[in-house]
Design an enzyme around this catalytic site. Structure first.
Site: not given
Ligand code: SER
Length: 325
Positions: A148, A152, A16-17, A178
Site C-alpha cells: 500500500y 502511495k 467507501g469510508q 480516518i
Molecule cells: N487508514 C489507512 C490504512 O490503515 C492508512 O492510509 O491502511
C-alpha cells in the site's frame, strides 16, 4: 494550467469510508446532479443512491472511467478508489493493480480530456521504519515496507509528474487514520480506531489488533472532508507541493482512546491481541508535522481526541437506538 472552475465532479470509491461522506458534502456544495458517485463492489447507501447519479466503475478498466467522464461531461475527478494497507499485505497484486492502475487511468483520462482538477489521497503509509517517527516532516525519507505504501509513494511521484509534464492540476494530501461513523473502513491498519466505537457501544468489549501503547496519527471525518475541499478550492498559485501534503488531526495510543471511551461507557473493557497489522503500525509515524499545509493553503483541523470521541459516541448511539447497524 486551466483556470476553469470545477462544475461536474466524478468521485471514484464513492461507497467507501471517505467517499460516502465526501460525495454527499460535494453534492450539497455543487448540486446533486453535478456530482457522480462511482462504486465497484459495495452497494451504495440509500442516501448516496438517491442524492445524485450513481455508476458502477472498475477503475482498473480505463474505458469504464472514460465512459462516465464522457456521459456526464466531467471536469474534476476525486479518485478515492483504493485497496488499503492490511488487505494490500494479503493481496499485493490486487493492491498494485487497483492503486497504481486506477490512478494511472484517472490521470491519463484527465490529461486526454483536459480536466480542470484531480484530487487523489496519499497516506501516512508513504513513511517507513527509517523515517523520523515524531513530528514527521513534509520532506523526509519515503521508504515504506507495505505494498500500500509503495503504491502511495509511486502515486505521489506520478501526480507530480503529470503536473510538471502536462500541467495537470492534481492535488493530494497524506491522510492519517480516518475515524468516522457513517461507513466503516475496510482493510486498513487504522481500522481499530473505528471498530472500537462500534464494539464499545454494542457489546461493551473490544479486542484490539494493535498493542495498547501503539500511537498513530488520526483525523475525524469532518476534518478529512474539510481538508479535501479546502485544498481543492484553494487558488492554484497557493499549491506549491504537487506530490502530497502532510495533514493531521490528532495522535493518541490505543489505550488512550479506550480510556476516553470509558469516560462515556464505564463498563467498557478493551483487550489487546496484536496481529500482523502491528508490524505495519510500527512502521508508521507517531505524529505528523503539517505546518507546510497550514502555511500554504490554510489547513487547520477542528477535532481533538476528546471532541471526536464525544461526537462519535453521540452519533453511533443515536444510530443504534434507531436499530440501524
Ligand atoms: N487508514 C489507512 C490504512 O490503515 C492508512 O492510509 O491502511
Amino acid at each position: 494550467m486551466s483556470t476553469k472552475t470545477m462544475k461536474r465532479i466524478l468521485v471514484t470509491g464513492a461507497t467507501g469510508q471517505i467517499g460516502s461522506e465526501l460525495t454527499i458534502e460535494l453534492r450539497k456544495r455543487y448540486g446533486g446532479d453535478n456530482v457522480v458517485a462511482a462504486g465497484h463492489k459495495r452497494k451504495p447507501s440509500e442516501k448516496l443512491f438517491s442524492s445524485g447519479p450513481f455508476e458502477y466503475v472498475n477503475v482498473t478498466q480505463k474505458d469504464e472511467i472514460e465512459k462516465v467522464v464522457k456521459k456526464y461531461d466531467i471536469d474534476t475527478i476525486y479518485h478515492l478508489a483504493a485497496v488499503l494497507s492490511a488487505v494490500g499485505e494479503q493481496n499485493h497484486q490486487l493492491a498494485w493493480n487497483v492503486n497504481m492502475g486506477g490512478l494511472y487511468n484517472a490521470l491519463e483520462i484527465a490529461r486526454e480530456h483536459e480536466l480542470v482538477r484531480v484530487f487523489w489521497p496519499s497516506s501516512i503509509a508513504v513513511f517507513g521504519p527509517e523515517t523520523p517517527r515524531v513530528n514527521t516532516p513534509q520532506d523526509t525519507v519515503l521508504i515504506p515496507t507495505t505494498m500500500y505504501g509503495v503504491t502511495k509513494v509511486a502515486g505521489e511521484l506520478l501526480c507530480n509528474y503529470y503536473f510538471l509534464r502536462f500541467g495537470l492540476d492534481v492535488r493530494s494530501v497524506r491522510y492519517p487514520g480516518i475515524i468516522s461513523s457513517e461507513t466503516p473502513p475496510g482493510g486498513g491498519t487504522t481500522d481499530y480506531a473505528v471498530e472500537i466505537f462500534y464494539e464499545a457501544i454494542k457489546n461493551k468489549r473490544y479486542t484490539c489488533f494493535v498493542r495498547e501503547d501503539t500511537v498513530l496519527p488520526m483525523m475525524y471525518m469532518p476534518d478529512c472532508i474539510k481538508a479535501d475541499i479546502d485544498l481543492m478550492e484553494a487558488g492554484p498559485s497557493r499549491i506549491k507541493c504537487r506530490t502530497s501534503y502532510n495533514v493531521t488531526g490528532m495522535s493518541f495510543s490505543a489505550g488512550e482512546l479506550a480510556a476516553e471511551i470509558k469516560k462515556y461507557i464505564p463498563e467498557f473493557e478493551c483487550e489487546y491481541k496484536p496481529d500482523f497489522r502491528q508490524k505495519i503500525a510500527d512502521s508508521w509515524p507517531l505524529s505528523i508535522d503539517d505546518s507546510v499545509a497550514r502555511e500554504e493553503w490554510g489547513w487547520k483541523p477542528t477535532y481533538d481526541l476528546a471532541a471526536m470521541t464525544k461526537d462519535m459516541i453521540e452519533k453511533l448511539s443515536k444510530r443504534f437506538a434507531k436499530g440501524k447497524p
